[in-house]
Design an enzyme around this catalytic site. Structure first.
Site, PDB file in Angstrom:
ATOM      1  CB  SER A  75      -0.810  -0.001   1.370  1.00  0.00           C
ATOM      2  OG  SER A  75      -1.456   1.289   1.516  1.00  0.00           O
ATOM      3  CE1 TYR A 135      -4.629  -2.214   4.936  1.00  0.00           C
ATOM      4  CE2 TYR A 135      -3.306  -0.206   4.639  1.00  0.00           C
ATOM      5  CZ  TYR A 135      -3.957  -1.372   4.254  1.00  0.00           C
ATOM      6  OH  TYR A 135      -4.389  -1.446   2.956  1.00  0.00           O
TER       7      TYR A 135
HETATM    8  P1  NAD Z   1     -11.502  -5.876   0.424  1.00  0.00           P
HETATM    9  O1  NAD Z   1     -11.936  -5.935   1.937  1.00  0.00           O
HETATM   10  O2  NAD Z   1     -12.522  -5.568  -0.779  1.00  0.00           O
HETATM   11  O3  NAD Z   1     -11.211  -7.692  -0.012  1.00  0.00           O
HETATM   12  C1  NAD Z   1     -10.402  -8.454   1.068  1.00  0.00           C
HETATM   13  C2  NAD Z   1     -10.632  -9.593   0.760  1.00  0.00           C
HETATM   14  O4  NAD Z   1      -9.727 -10.443   1.469  1.00  0.00           O
HETATM   15  C3  NAD Z   1     -11.978 -10.344   1.131  1.00  0.00           C
HETATM   16  O5  NAD Z   1     -12.539 -10.922   0.217  1.00  0.00           O
HETATM   17  C4  NAD Z   1     -11.891 -10.791   2.573  1.00  0.00           C
HETATM   18  O6  NAD Z   1     -12.760 -11.713   2.690  1.00  0.00           O
HETATM   19  C5  NAD Z   1     -10.277 -11.383   2.230  1.00  0.00           C
HETATM   20  N1  NAD Z   1      -9.844 -11.929   3.694  1.00  0.00           N
HETATM   21  C6  NAD Z   1      -9.732 -11.160   4.901  1.00  0.00           C
HETATM   22  N2  NAD Z   1      -9.361 -11.731   5.615  1.00  0.00           N
HETATM   23  C7  NAD Z   1      -8.747 -12.829   5.146  1.00  0.00           C
HETATM   24  C8  NAD Z   1      -7.892 -13.973   5.446  1.00  0.00           C
HETATM   25  N3  NAD Z   1      -7.633 -14.257   7.130  1.00  0.00           N
HETATM   26  N4  NAD Z   1      -7.717 -15.141   4.950  1.00  0.00           N
HETATM   27  C9  NAD Z   1      -8.241 -14.905   3.545  1.00  0.00           C
HETATM   28  N5  NAD Z   1      -8.838 -13.759   3.131  1.00  0.00           N
HETATM   29  C10 NAD Z   1      -9.137 -12.980   4.067  1.00  0.00           C
HETATM   30  O7  NAD Z   1     -10.184  -5.353   0.422  1.00  0.00           O
HETATM   31  P2  NAD Z   1      -9.367  -4.618  -0.783  1.00  0.00           P
HETATM   32  O8  NAD Z   1      -9.573  -3.230  -0.942  1.00  0.00           O
HETATM   33  O9  NAD Z   1      -9.600  -5.527  -2.217  1.00  0.00           O
HETATM   34  O10 NAD Z   1      -7.863  -5.081  -0.346  1.00  0.00           O
HETATM   35  C11 NAD Z   1      -7.037  -6.068  -0.857  1.00  0.00           C
HETATM   36  C12 NAD Z   1      -5.592  -5.899  -0.479  1.00  0.00           C
HETATM   37  O11 NAD Z   1      -5.426  -4.636  -1.065  1.00  0.00           O
HETATM   38  C13 NAD Z   1      -5.553  -5.736   1.079  1.00  0.00           C
HETATM   39  O12 NAD Z   1      -4.236  -6.240   1.461  1.00  0.00           O
HETATM   40  C14 NAD Z   1      -5.522  -4.424   1.418  1.00  0.00           C
HETATM   41  O13 NAD Z   1      -4.656  -3.953   2.374  1.00  0.00           O
HETATM   42  C15 NAD Z   1      -4.800  -3.841  -0.180  1.00  0.00           C
HETATM   43  N6  NAD Z   1      -4.952  -2.400  -0.303  1.00  0.00           N
HETATM   44  C16 NAD Z   1      -6.091  -1.773  -0.716  1.00  0.00           C
HETATM   45  C17 NAD Z   1      -6.221  -0.570  -0.844  1.00  0.00           C
HETATM   46  C18 NAD Z   1      -7.570   0.110  -1.121  1.00  0.00           C
HETATM   47  O14 NAD Z   1      -7.805   1.275  -1.261  1.00  0.00           O
HETATM   48  N7  NAD Z   1      -8.598  -0.511  -1.051  1.00  0.00           N
HETATM   49  C19 NAD Z   1      -5.227   0.113  -0.900  1.00  0.00           C
HETATM   50  C20 NAD Z   1      -3.957  -0.163  -0.643  1.00  0.00           C
HETATM   51  C21 NAD Z   1      -3.837  -1.601  -0.667  1.00  0.00           C
END
Ligand code: NAD
Length: 259
Positions: free
Chosen positions: A141, A154
Site C-alpha cells: 500500500s 495496518y
Molecule cells: P476487500 O475488503 O474488498 O477484500 C479483501 C478480501 O480479503 C475479502 O474478500 C476478505 O474476505 C479477504 N480476507 C480477509 N481476511 C482474510 C483471511 N484471513 N484469509 C483470507 N482472506 C481474507 O479489500 P481490498 O481493498 O480488495 O484489499 C485487498 C488488499 O489490497 C489488502 O491487502 C489491502 O490492504 C490492499 N490495499 C487496498 C487498498 C484500497 O484502497 N482498497 C489500497 C492499498 C492496498
C-alpha cells in the site's frame, strides 16, 4: 495473452482488488486459484472467470490458518501440477488511534497481513523451488511507504511486507523466483467504503471531506486508483521476463506517493 498456462494463487480474491486481479489473470490465460475465507466467497469470482472463458478453482483458505494454507497450495498442485505465481493479497483494516487500540485488534491486523503473507510465501516457495521458477507478489500500500493517523496496525503491517518481499527476492533468486510488492493508493473497494464513515466520525468531518481532504488530498489529480490499474500492474509484474525486476515496490497511487 500475457500469462498463458501460468498457474496462480491469489488470496482474498473473492472480492475487491484480489478479485479484479483474478479476473484479469483469467483473461490473460492463467489458471487461477481464487482463495478466500469461505468457499462461497471465492465461488462467485470463479464463476465470473469461467463465464469469461477462463479456468479457475475456488479454495477456502484463511491465510492465518497454517493447515488451510498448506492444504490449499497442495490442492492447486494436485489439480494443475505446479504453482507459478502467488499473490498475498488478503487484508483487513482497523481504524482507531494508537492510545485507544485494543491489543486484540492490533494482533488481528498483523496476523492477516504479515503472518498470512508468511504462510502463503512458505507454502508457495516450496512448490516454486521444485520447478526452479516463480513469481511472488505482495499487496502492499502507499501505507508501506508513509503513515496516516488512525491506521497504526495496518501501516505497520504494510511496512513489514516490504521487508518480507525483499528477503524473498534475495533468497528466491537462486531458485528462479522473483518477488515484488504492489503499493496502491485508495481504491474504492469494501475495505475503503467501510472506513469513509469511520474516519468521518473519528475526525469529526463529513464523508466528502474524508474523500477530498484525507484520502485523495495528496494525489496529483484528486482521483481514486482503480481496480483495473492495480490488476494491470499485477499482470505486468507476473509477465515480466527476467529477474531485473525483483525486490521492487511499485506505487500505483495517482502520485500520492512518489519514490
Ligand atoms: P476487500 O475488503 O474488498 O477484500 C479483501 C478480501 O480479503 C475479502 O474478500 C476478505 O474476505 C479477504 N480476507 C480477509 N481476511 C482474510 C483471511 N484471513 N484469509 C483470507 N482472506 C481474507 O479489500 P481490498 O481493498 O480488495 O484489499 C485487498 C488488499 O489490497 C489488502 O491487502 C489491502 O490492504 C490492499 N490495499 C487496498 C487498498 C484500497 O484502497 N482498497 C489500497 C492499498 C492496498
Amino acid at each position: 495473452m500475457r500469462l498463458e498456462n501460468r498457474i496462480a494463487l491469489i488470496t482474498g480474491a473473492g472480492r475487491g482488488i484480489g478479485r479484479a486481479i483474478a479476473e484479469q489473470y483469467g483473461r490473460e490465460g492463467a489458471r487461477v486459484a481464487v482463495a478466500d475465507l469461505t468457499l462461497e466467497s471465492a465461488q462467485e469470482a470463479v464463476e465470473a472467470i469461467q463465464q469469461a472463458g477462463g479456468t479457475a478453482m475456488a479454495l477456502a483458505m484463511d491465510v492465518t490458518n497454517e493447515k488451510a494454507v498448506e492444504e490449499g497450495v497442495k490442492a492447486i498442485v494436485d489439480e494443475w501440477g505446479r504453482l507459478d505465481i502467488a499473490i498475498a493479497n488478503a487484508g483487513i483494516q482497523h481504524i482507531d488511534p494508537v492510545h485507544n487500540l485494543a491489543y486484540a485488534d492490533w494482533c488481528k491486523v498483523l496476523d492477516v497481513h504479515l503472518n498470512g503473507a508468511f504462510l502463503v510465501t512458505r507454502a508457495a516457495l516450496n512448490e516454486m523451488y521444485k520447478t526452479g521458477s516463480g513469481c511472488m507478489l505482495y499487496m502492499g500500500s502507499v501505507h508501506s511507504m508513509t503513515a496516516s493517523p488512525l491506521k497504526s496496525p495496518y501501516v505497520t503491517a504494510k511496512h513489514g511486507l516490504l521487508g518480507l518481499c525483499r528477503a524473498v527476492a534475495k533468497e528466491g533468486a537462486e531458485h528462479g523466483v522473483s518477488s515484488n510488492i504492489i503499493c496502491p493508493g485508495f481504491v474504492r473497494t469494501p475495505l475503503v467504503e467501510k472506513q469513509i464513515p469511520e474516519q468521518a466520525k473519528e475526525l469529526g468531518i463529513s464523508e466528502e471531506e474524508v474523500i477530498r481532504d484525507v484520502m485523495l488530498k495528496h494525489t496529483v489529480d484528486g482521483k481514486f486508483t482503480t481496480l483495473e490499474d492495480v490488476a494491470e500492474v499485477a499482470v505486468h509484474l507476473a509477465a515480466f521476463p527476467s529477474a531485473a525486476l525483483t525486490g521492487q515496490s511499485i506505487v500505483v497511487s495517482h502520485g500520492w506517493h512518489m519514490q
